[in-house]
Design an enzyme around this catalytic site. Sequence first.
Site, PDB file in Angstrom:
ATOM      1  N   CYS A 139       0.817  -1.215   0.000  1.00  0.00           N
ATOM      2  CA  CYS A 139       0.000   0.000   0.000  1.00  0.00           C
ATOM      3  C   CYS A 139       0.851   1.265   0.000  1.00  0.00           C
ATOM      4  O   CYS A 139       0.316   2.369  -0.122  1.00  0.00           O
ATOM      5  CB  CYS A 139      -0.908  -0.036   1.215  1.00  0.00           C
ATOM      6  SG  CYS A 139      -1.692  -1.647   1.411  1.00  0.00           S
ATOM      7  N   HIS A 187      -2.958   6.209   4.380  1.00  0.00           N
ATOM      8  CA  HIS A 187      -3.427   5.011   3.684  1.00  0.00           C
ATOM      9  C   HIS A 187      -4.693   4.510   4.371  1.00  0.00           C
ATOM     10  O   HIS A 187      -4.757   4.434   5.602  1.00  0.00           O
ATOM     11  CB  HIS A 187      -2.327   3.942   3.726  1.00  0.00           C
ATOM     12  CG  HIS A 187      -2.832   2.586   3.370  1.00  0.00           C
ATOM     13  ND1 HIS A 187      -3.569   2.343   2.228  1.00  0.00           N
ATOM     14  CD2 HIS A 187      -2.734   1.391   4.017  1.00  0.00           C
ATOM     15  CE1 HIS A 187      -3.894   1.066   2.185  1.00  0.00           C
ATOM     16  NE2 HIS A 187      -3.404   0.471   3.262  1.00  0.00           N
ATOM     17  N   ASN A 196      -9.983  -1.295   1.791  1.00  0.00           N
ATOM     18  CA  ASN A 196      -8.545  -1.082   1.587  1.00  0.00           C
ATOM     19  C   ASN A 196      -8.225  -1.352   0.113  1.00  0.00           C
ATOM     20  O   ASN A 196      -8.327  -2.488  -0.350  1.00  0.00           O
ATOM     21  CB  ASN A 196      -7.785  -2.050   2.500  1.00  0.00           C
ATOM     22  CG  ASN A 196      -6.284  -1.879   2.410  1.00  0.00           C
ATOM     23  OD1 ASN A 196      -5.767  -1.247   1.482  1.00  0.00           O
ATOM     24  ND2 ASN A 196      -5.584  -2.460   3.365  1.00  0.00           N
TER      25      ASN A 196
HETATM   26  N1  ACO Z   1     -15.934 -11.745  10.553  1.00  0.00           N
HETATM   27  C1  ACO Z   1     -16.126 -12.274  11.770  1.00  0.00           C
HETATM   28  N2  ACO Z   1     -15.093 -12.721  12.526  1.00  0.00           N
HETATM   29  C2  ACO Z   1     -13.866 -12.606  12.019  1.00  0.00           C
HETATM   30  C3  ACO Z   1     -13.601 -12.051  10.762  1.00  0.00           C
HETATM   31  C4  ACO Z   1     -14.707 -11.626  10.015  1.00  0.00           C
HETATM   32  N3  ACO Z   1     -14.568 -11.092   8.778  1.00  0.00           N
HETATM   33  N4  ACO Z   1     -12.281 -12.075  10.536  1.00  0.00           N
HETATM   34  C5  ACO Z   1     -11.714 -12.611  11.620  1.00  0.00           C
HETATM   35  N5  ACO Z   1     -12.671 -12.933  12.521  1.00  0.00           N
HETATM   36  C6  ACO Z   1     -12.483 -13.569  13.804  1.00  0.00           C
HETATM   37  C7  ACO Z   1     -11.236 -14.397  13.872  1.00  0.00           C
HETATM   38  O1  ACO Z   1     -11.457 -15.693  13.370  1.00  0.00           O
HETATM   39  C8  ACO Z   1     -10.956 -14.408  15.352  1.00  0.00           C
HETATM   40  O2  ACO Z   1     -11.787 -15.348  15.964  1.00  0.00           O
HETATM   41  P1  ACO Z   1     -11.248 -16.218  17.199  1.00  0.00           P
HETATM   42  O3  ACO Z   1     -10.903 -15.230  18.276  1.00  0.00           O
HETATM   43  O4  ACO Z   1     -12.408 -17.100  17.516  1.00  0.00           O
HETATM   44  O5  ACO Z   1     -10.047 -16.947  16.699  1.00  0.00           O
HETATM   45  C9  ACO Z   1     -11.402 -13.030  15.742  1.00  0.00           C
HETATM   46  O6  ACO Z   1     -12.329 -12.563  14.774  1.00  0.00           O
HETATM   47  C10 ACO Z   1     -10.228 -12.060  15.742  1.00  0.00           C
HETATM   48  O7  ACO Z   1     -10.585 -11.131  16.597  1.00  0.00           O
HETATM   49  P2  ACO Z   1      -9.511 -10.084  16.990  1.00  0.00           P
HETATM   50  O8  ACO Z   1      -8.158 -10.668  16.963  1.00  0.00           O
HETATM   51  O9  ACO Z   1      -9.941  -9.476  18.270  1.00  0.00           O
HETATM   52  O10 ACO Z   1      -9.650  -9.081  15.781  1.00  0.00           O
HETATM   53  P3  ACO Z   1      -8.971  -7.709  15.709  1.00  0.00           P
HETATM   54  O11 ACO Z   1      -9.647  -6.766  16.643  1.00  0.00           O
HETATM   55  O12 ACO Z   1      -7.482  -7.852  15.820  1.00  0.00           O
HETATM   56  O13 ACO Z   1      -9.340  -7.268  14.259  1.00  0.00           O
HETATM   57  C11 ACO Z   1      -8.314  -6.978  12.132  1.00  0.00           C
HETATM   58  C12 ACO Z   1      -8.823  -7.972  13.167  1.00  0.00           C
HETATM   59  C13 ACO Z   1      -9.471  -6.136  11.646  1.00  0.00           C
HETATM   60  C14 ACO Z   1      -7.724  -7.756  10.981  1.00  0.00           C
HETATM   61  C15 ACO Z   1      -7.267  -6.073  12.821  1.00  0.00           C
HETATM   62  O14 ACO Z   1      -6.256  -6.842  13.399  1.00  0.00           O
HETATM   63  C16 ACO Z   1      -6.666  -5.099  11.866  1.00  0.00           C
HETATM   64  O15 ACO Z   1      -7.301  -4.153  11.470  1.00  0.00           O
HETATM   65  N6  ACO Z   1      -5.389  -5.297  11.497  1.00  0.00           N
HETATM   66  C17 ACO Z   1      -4.759  -4.513  10.482  1.00  0.00           C
HETATM   67  C18 ACO Z   1      -4.788  -5.319   9.241  1.00  0.00           C
HETATM   68  C19 ACO Z   1      -5.062  -4.539   8.008  1.00  0.00           C
HETATM   69  O16 ACO Z   1      -5.663  -3.479   7.989  1.00  0.00           O
HETATM   70  N7  ACO Z   1      -4.616  -5.112   6.947  1.00  0.00           N
HETATM   71  C20 ACO Z   1      -4.822  -4.549   5.670  1.00  0.00           C
HETATM   72  C21 ACO Z   1      -3.732  -4.918   4.770  1.00  0.00           C
HETATM   73  S1  ACO Z   1      -2.261  -4.263   5.328  1.00  0.00           S
HETATM   74  C22 ACO Z   1      -2.243  -2.670   5.032  1.00  0.00           C
HETATM   75  O17 ACO Z   1      -3.027  -2.150   4.316  1.00  0.00           O
HETATM   76  C23 ACO Z   1      -1.235  -1.884   5.723  1.00  0.00           C
END
Ligand code: ACO
Length: 329
Positions: free
Chosen positions: A116, A256, A286
């Site tokens: 990104c 971003h 994103n």
């Molecule tokens: N719907 C429902 N549940 C989901 C989903 C979904 N789409 N995706 C994951 N889960 C579940 C997982 O399976 C996990 O379940 P478990 O606890 O039973 O194993 C749980 O949700 C994960 O919960 P958290 O770890 O509390 O989630 P978190 O608050 O960390 O949010 C997220 C996850 C949104 C990915 C967050 O970590 C984040 O925003 N990270 C940044 C990643 C990002 O933006 N990447 C983009 C590409 S990189 C870039 O652009 C820089």
Amino acid sequence: MTQTRIGLIGLGAYVPERIMTNDEWAQLIDTSDEWITTRTGIKRRRLAADNENTADLATFAAERALADAGLIPDQIDEIIVASDTPEVYTPDTASFVQHRLGASEIPTYDLAGSGCAGFVLGLDIARSRVGVGDRRVLVIGVELLTRLMSWRDRNTCVLFGDAAGAAVVGAGAGAAEIVAATAGTDGSRGHILTAEVGGTRAPFNVERARQLLHQWIVMKGREVFKEATTRMSAAAKEVLTQAGLDVDDVALVIPHQANLRIIQATGKALGVPAEKVYVNVQEYGNTGSASVPLALWEARQQGRIAVGDLVLLTSFGAGFHWAAMLLRF
Ligand code: ACO
């Protein structure tokens, strides 16, 4: 003597027509509008049509940027395309864009795999190319992520959308001047955010395809979150220091658009009020390297940028790479 300003002399963007809501995702996988909204701020994203590929999206955005600059394709001296979702592996997407635009037989190249951060990196490279020979360089950030990702992996698929954004970098009195820029890489942490199958380490084969590994994006969400916030705010502070300016001097910060919580945390780390941080992640998700130019273009379309304003771009992506740039409109 008046100094020539090197900067952005035209902006353009393109998003496909098809809108996909969170509720549509909830019909396909185990997720919900509530989960996606609270964790990411994303409500909708755009999906490229079946007959649209990466170079099509890129060309549409480029045509708008050229029109905005008052240029025809022949007047472009170089093209840089930042993308992690290329038209094909070889040749690069930039060569398709050169042909479709009807540009002259100029040098073109891709900044591939820079995630990104690719577009802002491309702007900085373009600035140096303009400086050596009074060139006009077309820089495009484009992704068609929804076609290459896994539609079964709820950890990643709900995050992404398709789009393209473009800018012409050149010299001129009316340019949005590039006041300062910085970029960096920490290659020790590539495993945290990666699409691993298809290269020489793990070539594409039937067995991997059977397991759908070619579509798999490895993402350690929480680590990406922390790193993105830290790097984007540090890079933004670095360009302000270079320019001898304070964050209060900035009219608009365009980070971003990965997700709302990363955007808000970056704004907080920088010490800017929420109204000075541009957000459109709710509309597009994103869109990788397209996210910053799309947000910049949209902010200007909405009248959020006035002549004389300082606008701070900051980005972060796989690699890890980061890049920030201060513009004076
Ligand atoms: N719907 C429902 N549940 C989901 C989903 C979904 N789409 N995706 C994951 N889960 C579940 C997982 O399976 C996990 O379940 P478990 O606890 O039973 O194993 C749980 O949700 C994960 O919960 P958290 O770890 O509390 O989630 P978190 O608050 O960390 O949010 C997220 C996850 C949104 C990915 C967050 O970590 C984040 O925003 N990270 C940044 C990643 C990002 O933006 N990447 C983009 C590409 S990189 C870039 O652009 C820089």
